[in-house]
Design an enzyme around this catalytic site. Structure first.
Site, mmCIF file in Angstrom:
data_model
loop_
_atom_site.group_PDB
_atom_site.id
_atom_site.type_symbol
_atom_site.label_atom_id
_atom_site.label_comp_id
_atom_site.label_asym_id
_atom_site.label_seq_id
_atom_site.Cartn_x
_atom_site.Cartn_y
_atom_site.Cartn_z
ATOM 1 N N HIS A 123 1.816 4.719 -2.933
ATOM 2 C CA HIS A 123 1.965 6.036 -2.504
ATOM 3 C C HIS A 123 3.571 6.698 -2.932
ATOM 4 O O HIS A 123 3.647 7.390 -3.584
ATOM 5 C CB HIS A 123 1.781 6.214 -1.224
ATOM 6 C CG HIS A 123 0.277 6.008 -0.742
ATOM 7 N ND1 HIS A 123 -0.589 6.743 -1.301
ATOM 8 C CD2 HIS A 123 -0.215 5.501 0.394
ATOM 9 C CE1 HIS A 123 -1.823 6.244 -0.870
ATOM 10 N NE2 HIS A 123 -1.534 5.631 0.291
ATOM 11 N N HIS A 125 0.958 -1.336 -0.088
ATOM 12 C CA HIS A 125 -0.006 0.082 0.052
ATOM 13 C C HIS A 125 0.920 1.133 0.093
ATOM 14 O O HIS A 125 0.654 2.089 -0.751
ATOM 15 C CB HIS A 125 -0.800 -0.040 1.258
ATOM 16 C CG HIS A 125 -1.716 1.001 1.395
ATOM 17 N ND1 HIS A 125 -3.035 1.179 1.029
ATOM 18 C CD2 HIS A 125 -1.484 2.474 1.712
ATOM 19 C CE1 HIS A 125 -3.595 2.359 1.055
ATOM 20 N NE2 HIS A 125 -2.821 3.053 1.692
ATOM 21 N N GLU A 126 1.851 1.271 0.656
ATOM 22 C CA GLU A 126 2.867 2.428 0.994
ATOM 23 C C GLU A 126 3.607 2.578 -0.187
ATOM 24 O O GLU A 126 3.977 3.527 -0.661
ATOM 25 C CB GLU A 126 3.551 2.428 2.280
ATOM 26 C CG GLU A 126 2.546 2.527 3.596
ATOM 27 C CD GLU A 126 1.780 3.788 3.592
ATOM 28 O OE1 GLU A 126 1.991 4.813 3.221
ATOM 29 O OE2 GLU A 126 0.674 3.553 4.299
#
Length: 419
Positions: A22, A18-19
């Protein structure tokens, strides 16, 4: 111990992916990413690479990418400050020492008259007691050193707020999107390992504790009819079985050249987070192929996503109560159950959790990625950004409400599993 290891591996993977979404798209947009963190709380391990500090923190309950400009800069140099300047070979300032200047004998002390660390990148003042006010160019990657902590400056063009609406939205959306990608990949792996189920009304594999194996069914047995109803597909067979839980059913079975009948009573099975009615303990027949596994990964991701949205809809309409929601305690318990069922079930469970994480983060709630995307959308409609202070207050309130919800579902989990 297996449950603890499984939860650490699964959540570590989900948060990391997920990170990473980003991080990748923020860096592609030219945003300075100060930190990529897995977990919260005190740092346990860290290293710096390509301007970004990568850290693992004590509490494995989330993660974050700290982008320049998302929060106010912590260090503010004002007129009258005495600051140490360290120059590079081009005569540009590469380090600004805010205090503890005695530890940097190479630094030249300047009494600051004016400094700009965002746009024109200069510092002006009186150097080492000189009477003439001088101006020095600051390198775009200069470091601020405060209490021996090094922080790279963030010129405005490297800050989150300087980027286009599309670039900012993509950097935020990429996190949840990567969770859907991860789920598809996990389900592709599952398909390759376990095989893709076909729709034939045949017995694939059997569970050791199911009623089917106790009744003598074997792999490759073909189900011709159940209670006189002709069965032409796996879907037909499961529909009949699941509609008659705990009722005796007469199975007509073909094995090789022989045909025989066998009575079986579908039972209930307790799985991660649910009770499955009408269960006899057989798996569908499978086939193995790379193209089939790829298709299986995407179709199953879609099916999981659709089921989760249906559950959210039931929650909104009141058909689904908060008592059915689970927090960290419930997820820990269900992960343990999945781990006991084998690595294939654990892979499916990880994929389902990844989709859940992606969907929850996309909800238009403050403090979540969906809330941040909502503010970016409002900016696109209004033609100007929302006041950062007001947006910060909304996110703070949203975060507090999410923590309250977390306490409620955790208390439900404790009542459900321990009381």
């Amino acid at each position: 111990m297996n449950t603890f290891i499984s939860i650490i591996l699964i959540f570590g993977l989900l948060i990391f992916i997920h990170e990473l979404g980003h991080l990748i798209f923020a860096k592609r947009a030219g945003i300075l990413c100060r930190e990529f963190a897995i977990g919260f709380g005190p740092k346990m391990f860290s290293f710096v690479k390509n301007e970004t500090k990568y850290t693992i923190r004590l509490l494995p309950i989330g993660g974050f990418v700290r982008m320049a400009g998302e929060d106010p800069e912590m260090i503010n140099i004002k007129a009258g400050y005495e600051v140490g300047l360290v120059f590079n070979d081009q005569g540009h300032v590469k380090e600004l020492v805010i205090n503890n200047k005695s530890k940097h004998p190479e630094a030249h002390i300047i009494q600051v008259e004016k400094v700009d660390l965002e746009h024109q990148l200069f510092v002006r003042g009186y150097l080492d007691g000189e009477e003439e006010c001088r101006t020095f160019k600051i390198d775009e990657k200069a470091l601020l050193i405060y209490d021996e902590q090094h922080t790279q400056i963030a010129p405005y063009d490297r800050q989150f707020s300087s980027k286009t609406i599309g670039q900012r939205a993509l950097a935020i959306f990429a996190g949840p999107a990567m969770n859907f990608v991860l789920a598809a990949v996990l389900l592709m792996v599952y398909g390759l390992l376990a095989g893709m189920p076909t729709d034939e009304a045949k017995v694939g594999d059997l569970t050791d504790d199911g009623v089917a194996i106790a009744a003598g069914l074997q792999p490759e047995d073909e189900i011709i009819a159940i209670d006189g109803q002709t069965v032409e597909s796996w879907q037909d067979m499961t529909a009949i079985i699941q509609s008659h839980p705990n009722e005796p059913l007469n199975f007509e079975i073909a094995r090789g050249t022989q045909t025989f009948e066998q009575e079986i009573v579908p039972a209930d099975r307790v799985g991660p987070g649910e009770v499955e009615e009408g269960y006899i303990g057989v798996y569908p027949p499978t086939e193995h192929s790379l193209t089939g596994a790829i298709a299986f990964g995407f179709t199953q991701t879609y099916e999981f996503t659709k089921l989760i949205f249906e559950a959210l809809g039931m929650l909104v309409t009141g058909q689904f109560s908060l008592d059915h929601l689970s927090g960290p305690v419930g997820i820990y318990s269900y992960t343990g159950e999945a781990a006991e069922m084998g690595y294939l079930v654990l892979i499916q469970w990880a994929a389902a959790l990844s989709i859940n994480l992606g969907i929850i983060n996309l909800l238009p709630l403050p403090a979540l990625d969906g809330g941040r995307l909502t503010f970016i959308g409002l900016e696109a409609v209004r033609g100007k950004p929302i006041d950062p202070e007001k947006e910060g207050v909304v996110h703070f309130i949203g975060f507090a409400m999410l923590m309250l919800l977390m306490l409620v579902v955790t208390w439900n989990d404790i009542n459900k599993f321990f009381l």
